[in-house]
Design an enzyme around this catalytic site. Structure first.
Site, PDB file in Angstrom:
ATOM      1  N   SER A 296      34.467  46.553   6.934  1.00 32.49           N
ATOM      2  CA  SER A 296      33.393  46.846   5.926  1.00 32.49           C
ATOM      3  C   SER A 296      33.827  47.896   5.195  1.00 32.49           C
ATOM      4  O   SER A 296      34.342  48.811   5.617  1.00 32.49           O
ATOM      5  CB  SER A 296      32.043  46.637   6.457  1.00 32.49           C
ATOM      6  OG  SER A 296      31.896  47.819   6.970  1.00 32.49           O
ATOM      7  N   LYS A 297      33.315  47.713   3.925  1.00 30.79           N
ATOM      8  CA  LYS A 297      33.332  49.119   2.937  1.00 30.79           C
ATOM      9  C   LYS A 297      32.818  50.389   3.745  1.00 30.79           C
ATOM     10  O   LYS A 297      33.519  51.188   3.365  1.00 30.79           O
ATOM     11  CB  LYS A 297      32.538  48.768   1.817  1.00 30.79           C
ATOM     12  CG  LYS A 297      32.912  48.873   0.275  1.00 30.79           C
ATOM     13  CD  LYS A 297      33.841  48.752  -0.254  1.00 30.79           C
ATOM     14  CE  LYS A 297      34.662  49.754  -0.864  1.00 30.79           C
ATOM     15  NZ  LYS A 297      36.080  49.731  -0.950  1.00 30.79           N
ATOM     16  N   ARG A 298      31.920  49.990   4.544  1.00 32.13           N
ATOM     17  CA  ARG A 298      31.505  51.469   5.096  1.00 32.13           C
ATOM     18  C   ARG A 298      32.474  51.966   6.054  1.00 32.13           C
ATOM     19  O   ARG A 298      32.519  53.288   6.246  1.00 32.13           O
ATOM     20  CB  ARG A 298      30.261  51.096   6.217  1.00 32.13           C
ATOM     21  CG  ARG A 298      29.099  51.931   6.191  1.00 32.13           C
ATOM     22  CD  ARG A 298      27.906  51.257   6.677  1.00 32.13           C
ATOM     23  NE  ARG A 298      28.273  50.032   7.619  1.00 32.13           N
ATOM     24  CZ  ARG A 298      28.674  50.114   8.803  1.00 32.13           C
ATOM     25  NH1 ARG A 298      29.089  51.224   9.468  1.00 32.13           N
ATOM     26  NH2 ARG A 298      29.057  48.901   9.481  1.00 32.13           N
TER      27      ARG A 298
END
Ligand code: GLU
Length: 490
Positions: free
Chosen positions: A253-255
Site C-alpha cells: 500500500s501507499k503507506r
C-alpha cells in the site's frame, strides 16, 4: 476446442500504473508473445469521476517504457475498436437487452431505502448480505406497467441454481455453488452498466481466450462466469496472479512504500531491473537464476508456472537487482543514466557536467560498485555540487565525526599542514600517503582524522576514497570545507 490466444490488459485510468498492474500487463504480454497470440490493451474508463486522460496517457507511456507493445489498443485501433470502454456503451446495451429478453436478467424496482432495510434485517439475523429476490419473479404485466410509468429500475442478473466451475491456471480449478452469488446489478438505474457486466461483454466481443489479472478480482469471477454461460459463450481460462505482499506479508500500500511503477523509475531503478523484479513476482525462471532478461521470460513464461503463494515484494532484493544491472552497464551508459538524476537535484547544469565529462566519469567509476539505483548515485554525490557553506551533514556522519574527533585542534592542525600542500592543486595519491604519515607521526588513530575530514568534505559517513573526493572538489573547496567544519563541529 482450442481458441486462438488473445489476452488483454484492461487498466482503469483512475491512477498511475500500479506496480502490480505492470506485472499483470507483463505476464499477459509474455504469454501472448510466447504462444503466438495477441495482446490487447483496453481502457476501462467507465468511472467518469475518477478516470482521466492524464492517467491514461501515463499508463500507456509506462507500458511502453517497460518495453511492452500491443497488437490492438486505444492508440492503434484494431478489428474490435473502439478500445475505450466508454465508447462501447451501445454494445453493452445490446448485450443487456439480450439477457433481459431471454430471462437471464430482470428489472428490479427496489428503492435504496428498501435495500437498506433489507440489509439491516439481514444484519440483525446475522445473515449474509445479499439481494433477497423480491423483484425476481414479478408478473410481466406489472413490470411493464411500472417501467412504462417511469419508475426507476436496475437490471439484475438472474443467478441460476446449481454449481459452476472454471479453470484457473494459478489457483487450480475453482468450483462454487451458485447460491453464493446474489442476483447482482448489471445495469444501474441511470443506465450505466457495472464493471462485472461490461468486462464480460467486452471480453466476449474481443474474443479474449485467457484472462490473467490480479487475485483481487477472484471474487468477481463467479459472476462473470455465470454471464458467459447465460450468453452461451466459451468461458475464458483464468489466471489470478498472487497479490504482491510487502515483507510484512501485508498487501502493498501507499503507506508502506511506493506502489506506482513511475515511483521506481523516478528513484532511478534500472529499467531492466524493474522488469526482472516484476518477473520474479509469482514466477521463476528455473528456481535458481534470479538475474535474467525479458527474452528469457518470453521464451519460458507459462501461466501454469505462476505460484498462488503471495509474491513478496522485497525491496532489498529489488535494490540488489538494481546494483546487478548497474554493474553490467558500460561506464558511459551508466553516466548517461545517472545524469538526469543529478540534474534533477538542481545544483548543476547539463552544460557544466558535459564540459567536465571525464571528471564526471571518474566519479561514476568510483561509485558504481556501491550504488543500486541512479538516484542513489545522485544522492551520494550531491556534496560535489553543494556550495561549500551548505554541505548537508548526514546524522550518522556527524555522530561518527564527533565520536572520533578527540580534539578539534587535530583538525585545525591538519588544515594548517594541508594548506601549503594543496598550493598546486590536489595530487590525490601524494596527499593520501603524506596524510597517513602525518596521522602516524602524531600517534593518532586513522578515524580520528578521517571521520571528521569525511564529514567536512562530503557530509557522509561512508563513501569513496577521501582523497579522490578531495581531488574531485578541488583544493579551494577542500580547504574551505575544513574551515567550515571547524566551526560546525566545535
Ligand atoms: N479494470 C479492471 C482493473 O483495472 C480490470 C479487471 C480485469 O482485468 O478484468 O482492475
Amino acid at each position: 476446442m482450442t481458441r486462438p490466444i488473445r489476452v488483454r490488459f484492461a487498466p482503469s485510468p483512475t491512477g498511475k500504473l500500479h506496480i502490480g498492474g505492470a506485472r499483470t500487463a507483463l505476464f499477459n504480454w509474455a504469454f501472448a508473445r510466447r504462444f503466438g497470440g495477441k495482446f490487447l490493451l483496453r481502457i476501462e474508463d467507465t468511472d467518469p469521476e475518477r478516470s482521466t486522460k492524464e492517467y491514461e496517457r501515463a499508463i500507456l507511456e509506462g507500458l511502453r517504457w517497460l518495453g511492452l507493445d500491443w497488437d490492438e489498443g486505444p492508440d492503434i485501433g484494431g478489428p474490435h475498436a473502439p478500445y475505450h470502454q466508454m465508447q462501447r456503451l451501445s454494445l453493452h446495451k445490446e448485450y443487456a437487452a439480450d439477457l433481459l429478453a431471454r430471462g437471464h436478467a430482470y428489472r428490479c424496482f427496489c428503492t435504496r431505502e428498501r435495500l437498506e432495510e433489507m440489509t439491516k434485517a439481514q444484519d440483525a439475523k446475522k445473515e449474509k448480505n445479499a439481494y433477497d429476490g423480491r423483484c425476481r419473479d414479478l408478473p410481466l404485466a406489472e413490470v411493464e406497467r411500472r417501467a412504462a410509468a417511469g419508475e426507476p429500475y436496475v437490471l439484475r442478473f438472474r443467478v441460476p441454481a446449481g454449481q459452476t466451475r472454471f479453470k484457473d491456471h494459478v489457483r487450480g480449478d475453482v468450483v462454487f455453488d451458485n447460491k453464493e452469488v446474489e442476483d447482482w446489478v448489471m445495469v444501474r438505474s441511470d443506465g450505466n452498466p457495472t464493471y462485472n457486466f461490461v468486462v464480460v461483454c467486452d471480453d466476449i466481443d474481443m474474443e479474449i481466450s485467457h484472462v490473467f489479472r490480479g487475485e483481487e478480482h477472484l471474487v468477481n469471477t463467479p459472476k462473470q462466469v455465470l454471464l458467459y454461460q447465460a450468453f452461451g459463450k466459451p468461458i475464458p481460462e483464468f489466471g489470478h496472479l498472487p497479490l504482491m505482499l510487502g515483507t510484512d506479508r501485508k498487501k502493498l500500500s501507499k503507506r508502506t512504500g511506493d506502489t506506482a511503477l513511475q515511483d521506481y523509475a523516478d528513484r532511478g531503478f534500472p529499467k531492466a531491473a524493474i522488469v526482472n523484479f516484476l518477473c520474479l513476482q509469482g514466477w521463476a525462471l528455473d528456481g535458481t537464476t534470479e538475474v535474467f532478461g525479458v527474452e528469457e521470460l518470453v521464451k519460458h513464461f507459462d501461466i501454469k508456472d505462476v505460484g498462488k503463494g503471495g509474491s513478496i515484494f522485497d525491496i532489498e532484493k529489488f535494490l540488489w537487482l538494481g546494483g546487478e544491472y548497474i554493474r553490467r552497464e558500460s561506464l558511459e551508459e551508466l553516466a548517461q543514466h545517472c545524469l538526469p538524476h543529478v540534474l534533477a537535484r538542481g545544483a548543476v547544469t547539463e552544460a557544466d557536467l558535459r564540459a567536465r565529462w571525464p571528471w564526471f566519469l571518474g566519479i561514476v567509476t568510483a561509485e558504481r560498485e556501491r550504488i543500486r539505483t541512479y538516484g542513489e548515485f545522485a544522492e551520494r554525490t550531491a556534496y560535489l555540487f553543494a556550495p561549500d557553506e551548505s554541505v548537508a551533514y548526514a546524522d550518522d556522519a556527524l555522530a561518527a565525526a564527533k565520536k572520533h574527533l578527540g580534539r578539534i585542534e587535530t583538525l585545525r592542525a591538519y588544515l594548517d599542514w594541508l594548506r601549503p600542500r594543496l598550493a598546486d592543486g590536489v595530487d590525490a595519491a601524494a596527499v593520501r600517503d603524506a596524510t597517513k604519515a602525518w596521522v602516524a607521526e602524531r600517534g593518532l588513530k586513522m578515524p580520528a582524522l578521517f571521520q571528521p575530514l569525511r564529514v567536512a568534505l562530503t557530509g557522509l559517513a561512508g563513501g569513496p576514497d577521501l582523497f579522490d573526493a578531495m581531488g574531485w572538489i578541488g583544493a579551494p573547496s577542500t580547504l574551505r570545507r575544513i574551515e567550515i567544519a571547524l566551526e560546525r563541529l566545535a
